[in-house]
Structures are given as structure tokens and as C-alpha cells.
Design an enzyme around this catalytic site. Structure first.
Site, PDB file in Angstrom:
ATOM      1  N   PHE A 151     -42.769  67.047  14.828  1.00  0.00           N
ATOM      2  CA  PHE A 151     -42.353  67.415  16.026  1.00  0.00           C
ATOM      3  C   PHE A 151     -41.882  66.275  16.984  1.00  0.00           C
ATOM      4  O   PHE A 151     -41.836  66.843  17.876  1.00  0.00           O
ATOM      5  CB  PHE A 151     -42.976  68.109  16.420  1.00  0.00           C
ATOM      6  N   HIS A 192     -51.286  57.803   7.336  1.00  0.00           N
ATOM      7  CA  HIS A 192     -51.875  58.839   8.690  1.00  0.00           C
ATOM      8  C   HIS A 192     -53.507  58.935   8.878  1.00  0.00           C
ATOM      9  O   HIS A 192     -54.377  58.180   7.642  1.00  0.00           O
ATOM     10  CB  HIS A 192     -51.331  59.821   8.116  1.00  0.00           C
ATOM     11  N   LYS A 226     -55.940  64.019   6.337  1.00  0.00           N
ATOM     12  CA  LYS A 226     -54.958  65.041   5.962  1.00  0.00           C
ATOM     13  C   LYS A 226     -54.890  65.640   4.573  1.00  0.00           C
ATOM     14  O   LYS A 226     -55.409  64.211   3.661  1.00  0.00           O
ATOM     15  CB  LYS A 226     -53.736  63.918   5.677  1.00  0.00           C
TER      16      LYS A 226
HETATM   17  P1  NAD Z   1     -56.567  70.800  11.608  1.00  0.00           P
HETATM   18  O1  NAD Z   1     -57.125  70.863  10.259  1.00  0.00           O
HETATM   19  O2  NAD Z   1     -57.334  70.098  12.961  1.00  0.00           O
HETATM   20  O3  NAD Z   1     -56.197  72.460  11.689  1.00  0.00           O
HETATM   21  C1  NAD Z   1     -56.052  73.669  11.198  1.00  0.00           C
HETATM   22  C2  NAD Z   1     -56.389  74.737  11.515  1.00  0.00           C
HETATM   23  O4  NAD Z   1     -56.048  75.643  10.968  1.00  0.00           O
HETATM   24  C3  NAD Z   1     -57.841  74.467  11.437  1.00  0.00           C
HETATM   25  O5  NAD Z   1     -58.157  74.991  12.775  1.00  0.00           O
HETATM   26  C4  NAD Z   1     -57.914  76.450  10.814  1.00  0.00           C
HETATM   27  O6  NAD Z   1     -59.383  76.684  10.743  1.00  0.00           O
HETATM   28  C5  NAD Z   1     -56.722  76.746  10.727  1.00  0.00           C
HETATM   29  N1  NAD Z   1     -56.746  77.498   9.374  1.00  0.00           N
HETATM   30  C6  NAD Z   1     -57.170  77.695   8.019  1.00  0.00           C
HETATM   31  N2  NAD Z   1     -56.859  77.742   6.785  1.00  0.00           N
HETATM   32  C7  NAD Z   1     -56.136  79.238   7.989  1.00  0.00           C
HETATM   33  C8  NAD Z   1     -55.877  80.787   8.187  1.00  0.00           C
HETATM   34  N3  NAD Z   1     -56.540  81.017   6.754  1.00  0.00           N
HETATM   35  N4  NAD Z   1     -55.097  81.134   8.667  1.00  0.00           N
HETATM   36  C9  NAD Z   1     -56.138  80.821  10.412  1.00  0.00           C
HETATM   37  N5  NAD Z   1     -56.247  79.650  10.437  1.00  0.00           N
HETATM   38  C10 NAD Z   1     -56.857  78.828   9.392  1.00  0.00           C
HETATM   39  O7  NAD Z   1     -55.365  70.559  11.350  1.00  0.00           O
HETATM   40  P2  NAD Z   1     -54.909  69.363  12.399  1.00  0.00           P
HETATM   41  O8  NAD Z   1     -54.360  68.621  11.730  1.00  0.00           O
HETATM   42  O9  NAD Z   1     -53.881  70.181  13.367  1.00  0.00           O
HETATM   43  O10 NAD Z   1     -52.681  70.059  11.005  1.00  0.00           O
HETATM   44  C11 NAD Z   1     -52.597  70.984  10.979  1.00  0.00           C
HETATM   45  C12 NAD Z   1     -51.578  71.203   9.381  1.00  0.00           C
HETATM   46  O11 NAD Z   1     -49.962  70.542  10.271  1.00  0.00           O
HETATM   47  C13 NAD Z   1     -51.197  70.133   8.600  1.00  0.00           C
HETATM   48  O12 NAD Z   1     -50.731  70.313   7.688  1.00  0.00           O
HETATM   49  C14 NAD Z   1     -50.472  68.862   9.553  1.00  0.00           C
HETATM   50  O13 NAD Z   1     -49.534  67.669   8.317  1.00  0.00           O
HETATM   51  C15 NAD Z   1     -49.427  69.373  10.229  1.00  0.00           C
HETATM   52  N6  NAD Z   1     -48.999  68.375  11.076  1.00  0.00           N
HETATM   53  C16 NAD Z   1     -47.869  68.559  11.538  1.00  0.00           C
HETATM   54  C17 NAD Z   1     -47.237  67.873  12.211  1.00  0.00           C
HETATM   55  C18 NAD Z   1     -45.792  67.624  12.747  1.00  0.00           C
HETATM   56  O14 NAD Z   1     -44.835  67.509  13.861  1.00  0.00           O
HETATM   57  N7  NAD Z   1     -44.802  69.209  12.346  1.00  0.00           N
HETATM   58  C19 NAD Z   1     -47.704  67.340  13.466  1.00  0.00           C
HETATM   59  C20 NAD Z   1     -49.172  66.791  12.908  1.00  0.00           C
HETATM   60  C21 NAD Z   1     -49.592  67.506  12.038  1.00  0.00           C
END
Ligand code: NAD
Length: 266
Positions: free
Chosen positions: A128, A155, A159
Site C-alpha cells: 500500500f 523485512h 514476517k
Molecule cells: P501482526 O502479526 O502484527 O498482526 C496480525 C494480526 O492478525 C494480529 O493482531 C493477530 O492477532 C491477528 N489475527 C491472527 N489470526 C486472526 C484471525 N483468525 N482473525 C482475525 N485476526 C487474526 O502482523 P502485521 O505486521 O500487522 O502484518 C499483517 C499482514 O499484513 C501480514 O501478512 C503482512 O505481510 C502484511 N503487510 C502488508 C502490507 C501491505 O502494504 N500490503 C504492509 C505491511 C504488512
């Protein structure tokens, strides 16, 4: 602009928290549901240090979709649950905006058909950060003239998936213009398994994982006597928020699934 009612899945995660904060800064974006299994029942604002919200965390996406009228589900959860969350949202007529990485191509195709059948919009963006999307666009342009390329993505070590969604998306865009060929020495041999990185249609993708990093990528193009390097760094998670806001606003107008932020940038 009309108010948009938003549910955030993974609201207590690193990205989810940033999304909740961003929503609170825009009057037309209203947080109506926040999913966190570990914090269920607790006030969202108090838990995230934003002051009392009067809205509690819900333990599952199914539950919040049942209880709340919403327009958009923003998902930053894990590769294991994102497809199920998206499917539940689409079935409920709620438009998904998804940043969670690790969705296989087959699953994206299936969810795309689901959106088409329902006539509902969805956006999946591997990255994003608008600067990262520009890097991908420039990489696609460069690959036409400089087909010798390697991607190095770096990263933080929390991750789960490798290579990153951004690296895969960059590779997919590169092959749209790159003349297909296998790079490197034809007799090249790995002394240690994996030394040359992941193989993607003739070139390589390398993944670095270290504490202290956020999200970084270099795309290296080599030619005779010249080297072109494209580099993007996300220095904090705020860098993703203008893109998430844009996607929430755009998904309302869509009637199909769009993969990649570059497809909604004017
Ligand atoms: P994180 O581990 O800090 O957060 C993930 C959250 O999801 C946690 O709070 C966890 O409790 C929750 N979760 C797990 N299982 C769940 C379920 N069954 N239902 C609801 N919630 C649940 O991770 P993060 O750093 O916030 O990253 C999240 C995702 O976003 C990763 O896949 C990461 O690669 C991706 N990401 C994408 C972008 C982008 O720009 N597209 C940027 C950063 C991270």
C-alpha cells in the site's frame, strides 16, 4: 464524500493499529468493527492508547459481520485466515480491502470469481506504499531494455511469508515486458542450497529477514558496463496509510476484484 463504515480485521496487529488510528483522523471513515481474538470484549480505543471509543473488539470476522452493518472490511491478519475472511465479507456484501500477504494465485482467482458473481468490489494490494508501487511500475519499464534483473527484498524477522507479496508482484510486472531468458552462468552450481535465491521465470528473488528492518526492496538491473538500482524503503507503517485510505474510498465504486494498487492510481 459519504461516510464509509469500516471493519478492521487484525485490528490489534502492527498494521491494524495504524489503520484504526488513520480512520480516526478522517471524518468520512467510521470504524464500526474491530476484530482481535486476544482482546475481545475490551474497548478498542483504550487498548490502542487512543482514548475510550465505546466500541469493543470482536473475536471473529463472522461475528462482527453478523452484528454490524459495514461497507468495507480491511484485513491485515495472517496468510492462514485472510481468504476465509474475504469470503465471509463478500458473501455478506461487504467489500474487502486486503493487505495481508501470502494469498496464492489460485485463491485470488477464486475470490475474483466470487466478487464477479456478487457484483461486488475488492482490492488486494501486496503493497500500500505508493512509492513502492511506483518502484514496481518503473521496474516493469526498465525490464524491457535491461532484462538482466534480480530482486532483493528485506523485512523484519516477524514476517511469515517469503518472498514478500511486493517482490512477487514486482516479478509478475517485470515478466510482462522482459524478454524471457535464464540468467547467470549455464553451469552455475549452488554450494549451499538456496544460495542463489528463489527462481522466477529465469531470474532470482532474494529475501532478507532481520530485526530492525521494516519493508525494503531493491530491483537491480545489470547491463554491459552499467547498473541500474531501484530502491524503496518503508521506514514505518504510516507509509502504507495513504494507500489504504485511497483503497477504502475506491473499493466502494468497484464491481470486481482489483489486484495491485497501481490499478487504482489515476
Ligand atoms: P501482526 O502479526 O502484527 O498482526 C496480525 C494480526 O492478525 C494480529 O493482531 C493477530 O492477532 C491477528 N489475527 C491472527 N489470526 C486472526 C484471525 N483468525 N482473525 C482475525 N485476526 C487474526 O502482523 P502485521 O505486521 O500487522 O502484518 C499483517 C499482514 O499484513 C501480514 O501478512 C503482512 O505481510 C502484511 N503487510 C502488508 C502490507 C501491505 O502494504 N500490503 C504492509 C505491511 C504488512
Amino acid at each position: 464524500m459519504m461516510g464509509i463504515r469500516v471493519i478492521v480485521a487484525g485490528a490489534n496487529g502492527r498494521m491494524g493499529r495504524e489503520v484504526v488510528k488513520m480512520l480516526s483522523q478522517h471524518e468520512h471513515l467510521q470504524l464500526v468493527g474491530a476484530v482481535s481474538r486476544s482482546e475481545a470484549g475490551k474497548d478498542v480505543g483504550e487498548t490502542l492508547g487512543l482514548g475510550r471509543y465505546g466500541l469493543s473488539f470482536t473475536s471473529s470476522v463472522a461475528e462482527v459481520l453478523n452484528q454490524t452493518k459495514a461497507d468495507v472490511l480491511v484485513d491485515f491478519t495472517t496468510p492462514h485466515v485472510v481468504a476465509e475472511n474475504m469470503e465471509l465479507a463478500i458473501q455478506a456484501g461487504v467489500r474487502p480491502v486486503v493487505g495481508t500477504s501470502g494469498l496464492p494465485e489460485k485463491e485470488i482467482e477464486r475470490l475474483s470469481s466470487l466478487c464477479q458473481n456478487k457484483g461486488i468490489g475488492a482490492i488486494i494490494a501486496p503493497n500500500f506504499a505508493i512509492g513502492a508501487v511506483l518502484m514496481m511500475i518503473f521496474a516493469k519499464q526498465a525490464a524491457k531494455y535491461m532484462p538482466h534483473v534480480e530482486i532483493i527484498e528485506s523485512h523484519h524477522d516477524r514476517k511469515l511469508d517469503a518472498p514478500s507479496g511486493t517482490a512477487v508482484k514486482t516479478a509478475e510486472m517485470i515478466v510482462q515486458t522482459r524478454e524471457e531468458m535464464k540468467q547467470g552462468h549455464p553451469e552455475e552450481k549452488e554450494i549451499l542450497d538456496g544460495a542463489r535465491g528463489a527462481y522466477y521465470q529465469g531470474f532470482r528473488i532474494h529475501s532478507v529477514r532481520l530485526p530492525g528492518l521494516v519493508a525494503h526492496q531493491e530491483v537491480l538491473f545489470g547491463g554491459n558496463g552499467q547498473l541500474l538500482t531501484l530502491r524503496h524503503d518503508s521506514l514505518n507503517r504510516e507509509s502504507f496509510m495513504p494507500g489504504v485510505k485511497l483503497a477504502i474510498e475506491k473499493v466502494i465504486e468497484l464491481d470486481k476484484l482489483v489486484y495491485g494498487l497501481e490499478n487504482i492510481l489515476d
